[in-house]
Every structure is written in structure tokens, then in C-alpha cells.
Design a protein around this motif. Sequence first.
Motif, mmCIF file in Angstrom:
data_model
loop_
_atom_site.group_PDB
_atom_site.id
_atom_site.type_symbol
_atom_site.label_atom_id
_atom_site.label_comp_id
_atom_site.label_asym_id
_atom_site.label_seq_id
_atom_site.Cartn_x
_atom_site.Cartn_y
_atom_site.Cartn_z
ATOM 1 N N SER A 1 32.975 13.225 24.898
ATOM 2 C CA SER A 1 32.626 11.824 24.656
ATOM 3 C C SER A 1 33.063 10.947 25.825
ATOM 4 O O SER A 1 34.058 11.239 26.495
ATOM 5 C CB SER A 1 33.281 11.322 23.366
ATOM 6 N N LEU B 1 31.007 19.377 23.442
ATOM 7 C CA LEU B 1 30.717 17.972 23.696
ATOM 8 C C LEU B 1 31.901 17.270 24.343
ATOM 9 O O LEU B 1 33.057 17.593 24.074
ATOM 10 C CB LEU B 1 30.360 17.250 22.391
ATOM 11 N N TRP C 1 23.343 9.997 23.224
ATOM 12 C CA TRP C 1 23.860 10.207 21.878
ATOM 13 C C TRP C 1 23.386 11.553 21.337
ATOM 14 O O TRP C 1 22.300 12.026 21.663
ATOM 15 C CB TRP C 1 23.378 9.112 20.942
ATOM 16 N N ALA D 1 24.612 14.818 26.364
ATOM 17 C CA ALA D 1 24.972 15.422 25.078
ATOM 18 C C ALA D 1 23.755 15.781 24.236
ATOM 19 O O ALA D 1 23.815 16.678 23.392
ATOM 20 C CB ALA D 1 25.875 14.464 24.292
ATOM 21 N N LYS E 1 27.665 17.190 27.711
ATOM 22 C CA LYS E 1 27.946 18.507 27.141
ATOM 23 C C LYS E 1 28.268 19.473 28.284
ATOM 24 O O LYS E 1 27.531 19.571 29.261
ATOM 25 C CB LYS E 1 26.742 19.006 26.340
ATOM 26 N N LYS F 1 28.550 13.936 12.716
ATOM 27 C CA LYS F 1 29.307 12.998 13.537
ATOM 28 C C LYS F 1 28.536 12.677 14.807
ATOM 29 O O LYS F 1 28.100 13.567 15.532
ATOM 30 C CB LYS F 1 30.678 13.584 13.898
ATOM 31 N N SER F 2 28.384 11.373 15.105
ATOM 32 C CA SER F 2 27.680 10.940 16.309
ATOM 33 C C SER F 2 28.631 10.922 17.504
ATOM 34 O O SER F 2 29.777 10.473 17.384
ATOM 35 C CB SER F 2 27.082 9.551 16.108
ATOM 36 N N THR F 3 28.149 11.402 18.633
ATOM 37 C CA THR F 3 28.939 11.422 19.866
ATOM 38 C C THR F 3 28.077 10.924 21.019
ATOM 39 O O THR F 3 26.923 11.325 21.160
ATOM 40 C CB THR F 3 29.428 12.849 20.187
#
Length: 316
Positions: A151, A149, A188, A220, A200, A194-196
Motif C-alpha cells: 500500500s 500487495l 486500487w 496493485a 504489487k 479489503k481495498s488497497t
Amino acid sequence: MRQGKLFFEEMAYQRLDKGKDPLVTLAETVDWRIFEEPLRAFRESLRTTGSPAGRKPFDPLLMFKILVLGSLYNLSDDAMEYQIRDRLSFQRFCGLSLEDRVPDAKTLWLFREQLTQAGLVEFLFARFDEALRQMGLEARKGQIVDASLVSVPIQRNSREENRQIREGNPPQEWSETKVRQKDTEARWTVKNGKSTFGYKNHIEADVSCKLIRRYAVTPASVHDSQVFKELLDLGNTSKDVWADSAYRSASHLEYLRQEGYREHIQRKGTSGHPLTGWEKQGNRTRSRTRSRVEHIWFLIIPYGLLPGAQETAVAS
């Protein structure tokens, strides 16, 4: 003063040589003349009948060498610009001195876009891949598929605006300037609680050289397994494929079997069916090879998306 700078450069390069800089071998072994004619014709095709005033364009072979570095070291355009300014080994490979002008990220992006529109990217990199094979750097000993991932800054949109974006229709009332400033492709996802928000990177690397042979960039929210088949490199000398448990499914195992691949995909237990001792040992054995991909992520992660971000693309 000039002599002092030249002496400093020479001393620095001598230290690099003691460390066996691999880019020296690459620069000396590849016959870069094979790229000169197609790049010259490409540059000629861009010439216009307008005023010749302005800065002299960068040499197209220099620009292509920078694209090669970005591909080998998996660097974005912004990271590539910084690394050329910062690393003597990159400067020497490109034939630049400390005082030479360095192409910025926008110039690199534009050059790649122009090459793509001219249909030359795959052609030039096919030639480069052939040169690597002649050096003994062909894709060998199997391949590793993995994803990571990346961010990006969270977009401050209203719920209605986000709904329209998810449907593929950015708000019509947004100005052209606002549309350019907004990232409407990132999404998202939740991993390990855990949110990101972001994208990707999906990669396929050969086991022998740890070179990325194919890659894709997606939002992502796209699951790792959805780009598994398109990442596989048919040119690898081995049929062995390593991947983590996210890629393990009945359909993927059947596909690999039908195509003659030997799968080395990690197993994952569930609350009702924990892994047996034999399966755990198998995971440890597979990890010895699969973990080689972590060395690649160590280089990529500090610089974010692979080249071609915001375009779901697979390239050599």
C-alpha cells in the motif's frame, strides 16, 4: 577515544563471526576483482571536464556491493540506506567502518540508473550469478512464484483527475512540481474484501536457497497470474513449479505442460465443486514447499516495494 571505537567494532565483529555471518563467506569467496575493470571504465565515462570541486564520489565497487545486498535481501533504496547504517554485518561486507560516509537512497538510485543507461546492470549481475553458481548457490530444486500487495499513500484527486490518470493522461493543468509529487501509477484493488491502493510485488524464488531470481513490480490492480510466465526462471536445475491457486488456469497448466514443467499449483474449490479429500491432502503436501516463500515476504514487506518500483521490470 579512537582506540575505544576500534575495540568496540572488533568485539562486535567477533560476535557476528560466532553466529556464522553468511556475508563473510560471500565477501571472501567471490572474486570482486572481476567487477573492477568494467566499473572503472563506467566511472571514467561519467567524468566531465567541469570543476573537480565537490565531494569525492563513492567507490563504484562499494556501490555495486550495496546493489548486491539490496538484491539478496530484497531491500528498497531507502531501506538499504537504513540497514547499512544499522547493521554491522552490512558495513563489514561493504568495507565500511562506523565512521565512514554511507551513500543515501538518492545516490543509490542514481548509480543504478546510470548503470542501467550504460547497459551494465545485466552484465554485472550475470557475472555475480556465475560467482554464486561456483559457490554452489545456483537455482536448484524448482521455483516458487508468488505476489504480495504494497500500500502507498492515497492520492487526493477529483473524479475527473482520476479518470484522466486511468486513461494515462495526467491533467495538463498540473504544474511540473505537482506531477512529481503525485503517484499516477498506483491503482486500487480488492483482496479478501479489503481495498488497497498501491502496487504489487511479484517474485520468483528458487526452492533450494530461497533467493529471488526474478521479480516484477506492477500496479496493485494487475492480477497475479498476468506476470506468471515472464517470472519463470529457465536456468533452474529442476522443472518443478510451485504457486498458489491464483495462478491455476487451463492456459497456465497447458503452458507448463508444453514447456516440460511439473506443476505444483494449489487447487481452489467453489461453492458448487468443493475440494475432495484427495485434493485437500494435495494442497497440504504442496504447501510444505510453497510456504518457504513466506520467509522471503517476512523480509520484504516491512520495506515496501522492491528496487525499481514504478517500473514494471524483471531482473535477476
